[in-house]
Design an enzyme around this catalytic site. Structure first.
Site, PDB file in Angstrom:
ATOM      1  N   HIS A  72       0.720  -1.331  -0.106  1.00  0.00           N
ATOM      2  CA  HIS A  72       0.054   0.026  -0.046  1.00  0.00           C
ATOM      3  C   HIS A  72       0.727   1.042   0.150  1.00  0.00           C
ATOM      4  O   HIS A  72       0.690   2.110   0.780  1.00  0.00           O
ATOM      5  CB  HIS A  72      -0.967   0.187   1.126  1.00  0.00           C
ATOM      6  CG  HIS A  72      -1.934  -1.170   1.255  1.00  0.00           C
ATOM      7  ND1 HIS A  72      -1.958  -2.316   1.758  1.00  0.00           N
ATOM      8  CD2 HIS A  72      -3.039  -1.046   0.355  1.00  0.00           C
ATOM      9  CE1 HIS A  72      -3.104  -2.981   1.510  1.00  0.00           C
ATOM     10  NE2 HIS A  72      -3.745  -2.071   0.593  1.00  0.00           N
ATOM     11  N   ASN A  73       1.762   1.425  -1.032  1.00  0.00           N
ATOM     12  CA  ASN A  73       2.663   2.587  -1.252  1.00  0.00           C
ATOM     13  C   ASN A  73       2.207   3.286  -2.532  1.00  0.00           C
ATOM     14  O   ASN A  73       1.136   3.082  -2.957  1.00  0.00           O
ATOM     15  CB  ASN A  73       4.121   1.887  -1.351  1.00  0.00           C
ATOM     16  CG  ASN A  73       4.093   0.719  -2.547  1.00  0.00           C
ATOM     17  OD1 ASN A  73       3.441   1.051  -3.553  1.00  0.00           O
ATOM     18  ND2 ASN A  73       4.471  -0.472  -2.295  1.00  0.00           N
ATOM     19  N   PHE A  74       3.298   4.336  -2.994  1.00  0.00           N
ATOM     20  CA  PHE A  74       2.675   5.232  -3.812  1.00  0.00           C
ATOM     21  C   PHE A  74       2.478   4.737  -5.175  1.00  0.00           C
ATOM     22  O   PHE A  74       1.781   4.975  -5.987  1.00  0.00           O
ATOM     23  CB  PHE A  74       3.835   6.349  -4.098  1.00  0.00           C
ATOM     24  CG  PHE A  74       3.478   7.167  -5.197  1.00  0.00           C
ATOM     25  CD1 PHE A  74       4.325   7.278  -6.139  1.00  0.00           C
ATOM     26  CD2 PHE A  74       2.650   8.153  -5.286  1.00  0.00           C
ATOM     27  CE1 PHE A  74       4.188   8.077  -7.433  1.00  0.00           C
ATOM     28  CE2 PHE A  74       2.321   8.953  -6.300  1.00  0.00           C
ATOM     29  CZ  PHE A  74       3.047   8.778  -7.490  1.00  0.00           C
ATOM     30  N   HIS A  76       1.159   1.626  -5.558  1.00  0.00           N
ATOM     31  CA  HIS A  76      -0.117   1.014  -5.650  1.00  0.00           C
ATOM     32  C   HIS A  76      -1.074   2.449  -5.972  1.00  0.00           C
ATOM     33  O   HIS A  76      -2.159   2.215  -6.906  1.00  0.00           O
ATOM     34  CB  HIS A  76      -0.427   0.431  -4.376  1.00  0.00           C
ATOM     35  CG  HIS A  76      -1.999   0.209  -4.113  1.00  0.00           C
ATOM     36  ND1 HIS A  76      -2.473  -0.601  -4.784  1.00  0.00           N
ATOM     37  CD2 HIS A  76      -2.867   0.618  -3.285  1.00  0.00           C
ATOM     38  CE1 HIS A  76      -3.888  -0.806  -4.620  1.00  0.00           C
ATOM     39  NE2 HIS A  76      -4.052  -0.129  -3.462  1.00  0.00           N
ATOM     40  N   HIS A 112      -6.918   7.287  -2.154  1.00  0.00           N
ATOM     41  CA  HIS A 112      -7.647   6.416  -1.502  1.00  0.00           C
ATOM     42  C   HIS A 112      -7.016   5.618  -0.353  1.00  0.00           C
ATOM     43  O   HIS A 112      -7.662   4.875   0.567  1.00  0.00           O
ATOM     44  CB  HIS A 112      -8.445   5.332  -2.340  1.00  0.00           C
ATOM     45  CG  HIS A 112      -7.645   4.268  -2.940  1.00  0.00           C
ATOM     46  ND1 HIS A 112      -6.252   4.189  -3.565  1.00  0.00           N
ATOM     47  CD2 HIS A 112      -7.404   2.828  -2.485  1.00  0.00           C
ATOM     48  CE1 HIS A 112      -5.900   3.044  -3.787  1.00  0.00           C
ATOM     49  NE2 HIS A 112      -6.471   2.120  -3.081  1.00  0.00           N
ATOM     50  N   ASP A 113      -5.491   5.399  -0.393  1.00  0.00           N
ATOM     51  CA  ASP A 113      -4.877   4.614   0.405  1.00  0.00           C
ATOM     52  C   ASP A 113      -3.954   5.472   1.275  1.00  0.00           C
ATOM     53  O   ASP A 113      -2.835   4.954   1.821  1.00  0.00           O
ATOM     54  CB  ASP A 113      -4.036   3.480  -0.092  1.00  0.00           C
ATOM     55  CG  ASP A 113      -5.272   2.181  -0.085  1.00  0.00           C
ATOM     56  OD1 ASP A 113      -4.757   1.438  -0.826  1.00  0.00           O
ATOM     57  OD2 ASP A 113      -5.942   2.085   0.930  1.00  0.00           O
ATOM     58  N   ASP A 222      -9.131  -0.502  -7.392  1.00  0.00           N
ATOM     59  CA  ASP A 222      -8.297  -0.791  -6.345  1.00  0.00           C
ATOM     60  C   ASP A 222      -7.937  -2.299  -6.323  1.00  0.00           C
ATOM     61  O   ASP A 222      -6.692  -2.409  -5.786  1.00  0.00           O
ATOM     62  CB  ASP A 222      -9.352  -0.476  -5.171  1.00  0.00           C
ATOM     63  CG  ASP A 222      -8.416  -0.615  -3.835  1.00  0.00           C
ATOM     64  OD1 ASP A 222      -9.220  -0.978  -2.642  1.00  0.00           O
ATOM     65  OD2 ASP A 222      -7.295  -0.453  -3.609  1.00  0.00           O
ATOM     66  N   GLN A 273      -5.355 -16.574  -4.336  1.00  0.00           N
ATOM     67  CA  GLN A 273      -5.930 -15.969  -5.584  1.00  0.00           C
ATOM     68  C   GLN A 273      -7.276 -16.730  -6.172  1.00  0.00           C
ATOM     69  O   GLN A 273      -8.120 -16.014  -6.447  1.00  0.00           O
ATOM     70  CB  GLN A 273      -5.032 -15.650  -6.913  1.00  0.00           C
ATOM     71  CG  GLN A 273      -3.698 -14.914  -6.402  1.00  0.00           C
ATOM     72  CD  GLN A 273      -4.297 -13.580  -6.061  1.00  0.00           C
ATOM     73  OE1 GLN A 273      -4.700 -13.319  -4.812  1.00  0.00           O
ATOM     74  NE2 GLN A 273      -4.109 -12.635  -6.868  1.00  0.00           N
TER      75      GLN A 273
HETATM   76  C1  LIG Z   1     -13.638  -9.371   2.413  1.00  0.00           C
HETATM   77  O1  LIG Z   1     -12.519  -9.181   2.398  1.00  0.00           O
HETATM   78  C2  LIG Z   1     -11.389  -9.719   1.854  1.00  0.00           C
HETATM   79  C3  LIG Z   1     -11.637 -10.653   0.814  1.00  0.00           C
HETATM   80  C4  LIG Z   1     -10.360 -10.921   0.295  1.00  0.00           C
HETATM   81  C5  LIG Z   1      -9.072 -10.424   0.598  1.00  0.00           C
HETATM   82  N1  LIG Z   1      -7.875 -11.020   0.042  1.00  0.00           N
HETATM   83  C6  LIG Z   1      -7.696 -12.195  -0.361  1.00  0.00           C
HETATM   84  O2  LIG Z   1      -8.557 -13.175  -0.520  1.00  0.00           O
HETATM   85  C7  LIG Z   1      -6.319 -12.564  -1.080  1.00  0.00           C
HETATM   86  C8  LIG Z   1      -5.244 -12.406   0.196  1.00  0.00           C
HETATM   87  N2  LIG Z   1      -6.167 -12.070  -2.165  1.00  0.00           N
HETATM   88  C9  LIG Z   1      -5.828 -10.674  -2.523  1.00  0.00           C
HETATM   89  N3  LIG Z   1      -6.011  -9.593  -1.965  1.00  0.00           N
HETATM   90  C10 LIG Z   1      -5.975  -8.470  -2.965  1.00  0.00           C
HETATM   91  C11 LIG Z   1      -5.790  -8.437  -4.326  1.00  0.00           C
HETATM   92  C12 LIG Z   1      -5.762  -7.181  -4.473  1.00  0.00           C
HETATM   93  N4  LIG Z   1      -6.092  -6.502  -3.573  1.00  0.00           N
HETATM   94  N5  LIG Z   1      -6.361  -7.333  -2.476  1.00  0.00           N
HETATM   95  C13 LIG Z   1      -6.557  -6.749  -1.168  1.00  0.00           C
HETATM   96  C14 LIG Z   1      -5.463  -5.873  -0.588  1.00  0.00           C
HETATM   97  C15 LIG Z   1      -5.754  -5.559   0.643  1.00  0.00           C
HETATM   98  C16 LIG Z   1      -7.194  -5.634   1.312  1.00  0.00           C
HETATM   99  C17 LIG Z   1      -8.102  -6.227   0.588  1.00  0.00           C
HETATM  100  C18 LIG Z   1      -7.769  -6.920  -0.659  1.00  0.00           C
HETATM  101  C19 LIG Z   1      -9.016  -7.577  -1.175  1.00  0.00           C
HETATM  102  C20 LIG Z   1      -5.401  -9.849  -4.748  1.00  0.00           C
HETATM  103  O3  LIG Z   1      -5.166 -10.023  -5.865  1.00  0.00           O
HETATM  104  N6  LIG Z   1      -5.718 -10.856  -4.030  1.00  0.00           N
HETATM  105  C21 LIG Z   1      -8.879  -9.578   1.463  1.00  0.00           C
HETATM  106  C22 LIG Z   1     -10.166  -8.967   2.340  1.00  0.00           C
END
Ligand SMILES: COc1ccc(NC(=O)[C@H](C)Nc2nc3c(cnn3-c3ccccc3C)c(=O)[nH]2)cc1
Length: 323
Positions: A72-74, A76, A112-113, A222, A273
């Site tokens: 979550h850096n610049f 991103h 946003h972040d 995002d 993923q």
């Molecule tokens: C319902 O809340 C959630 C649902 C899913 C996830 N993340 C995941 O399931 C996993 C770790 N994968 C994932 N998470 C991702 C991606 C992109 N942004 N992101 C992300 C990053 C930070 C917080 C939440 C998310 C979804 C990505 O390509 N993959 C994180 C929070």
């Protein structure tokens, strides 16, 4: 002052509009210049009377307020803005939305972040951090990102909206707060189902419909790394898992709850993923695709390919285990 002299070639301006744009080839000062170019090429500088020196100052202040954390850096912030910019041209949003809505989308993406600490809301709440206490456990990070965004905009030398009318300013503030708060994944299912219920009879003159569309567009920008080419997306997943593993390591040390998808002992790239693409990403993209079929080929197609890639990886891993 390097930023003032540089100009961007037409070739790069074209490339900047594509979801295939590869951020790993560019350094931070160049990305600041590309963010400025987005405001110019969307005619926001001219139509909203934004002063260029103020735009430079604001972008530099935004840059200073992102932290050196793995994901979550610049960079991103830039990628979310660039995906929003690409979607804006692919869907031809300027033919459907006015300058203020286009400004809300791009500016929310960039802000946003802001000042993300690299530890998610679950950590903030479980560790009873200052942010959790200040925002009473209600989307502490997203509330903070939005608050920092407006603290920056209040600085006289950074206020890109200083020539906006009171009405325009009010619309932008309302829109940015709503969009940035919508990036809390805890709200994902609620926002997605509200959006799906209005797409069959979507009305661009309906304020609630448009508000939902803007939230969904920022949400998509995002979390959309997996619609990019593999050699752009895969490093982003490494960065994300690095940040998640840092958090779960700290949580283990502090005796706090650890989320399975963050635990380095449990998670693999494919496992994280496959679930994410199937249950979070594809439903969101397909809902937008109902309204704008044009995204099917260049945005949703690559996500399906990514799902196949990780499913194959997962199968190979399972084969390995059987040996
Ligand atoms: C319902 O809340 C959630 C649902 C899913 C996830 N993340 C995941 O399931 C996993 C770790 N994968 C994932 N998470 C991702 C991606 C992109 N942004 N992101 C992300 C990053 C930070 C917080 C939440 C998310 C979804 C990505 O390509 N993959 C994180 C929070």
């Amino acid at each position: 002052r390097k930023m003032l002299q540089v100009d961007v070639t037409d070739e790069v301006r074209e490339y900047l509009r594509k979801p295939t744009f590869d951020n790993w080839q560019w350094d931070d000062p160049e990305m600041l210049i590309l963010l400025r170019q987005m405001y110019i090429d969307l005619n926001l500088v001219s139509n909203l009377n934004i002063e260029m020196p103020i735009l430079h100052n604001w972008l530099y202040e935004i840059y200073r307020n992102y932290n050196q954390v793995p994901f979550h850096n610049f960079k991103h912030c830039f990628m979310v803005a660039q995906m929003m910019y690409g979607l804006t041209w692919l869907i031809d949003l300027p033919s459907l939305l006015d300058d203020i809505d286009i400004f809300i989308l791009l500016t929310s993406a960039i802000c946003h972040d802001l000042d993300h600490p690299g530890y998610n809301n679950a950590y903030q709440i479980n560790a009873k951090t200052e942010l959790a206490l200040r925002y009473n456990d209600i989307s502490p990070l997203e509330n903070h990102h939005c608050s920092v965004a407006f603290e920056v905009l209040e600085k006289r030398h950074c206020n890109v909206m200083r020539n906006f009318s009171k009405e325009q300013y009010k619309r932008v503030r309302e829109g940015m707060i709503r969009c940035i708060l919508a990036t809390d994944m805890a709200k994902h299912n609620e926002i997605l189902s509200n959006f799906k219920s209005c797409t069959p009879s979507f009305d661009f003159n309906n304020k609630d419909h448009k508000a939902l569309l803007l939230m969904v567009l920022l949400k998509i920008a995002d979390i959309s790394n997996e619609c990019r080419p593999l050699d752009v997306a895969e490093p982003w997943l490494e960065c994300l898992l690095q940040e998640f593993f840092n958090q779960s390591d700290i949580e283990k040390l502090e005796g706090l709850p650890v989320a399975p998808f963050m635990d380095r002992e449990k998670v693999t790239k494919s496992s994280s993923q496959i679930g994410f693409i199937k249950f979070a990403l594809l439903p969101l993209f397909e809902a937008l695709g109902q309204l704008f079929p044009v995204i099917e080929k260049d945005i949703i197609g690559p996500v399906r390919n990514a799902l196949d890639y990780y499913t194959d990886m997962q199968r190979a891993l399972e084969e390995e285990k059987k040996k």
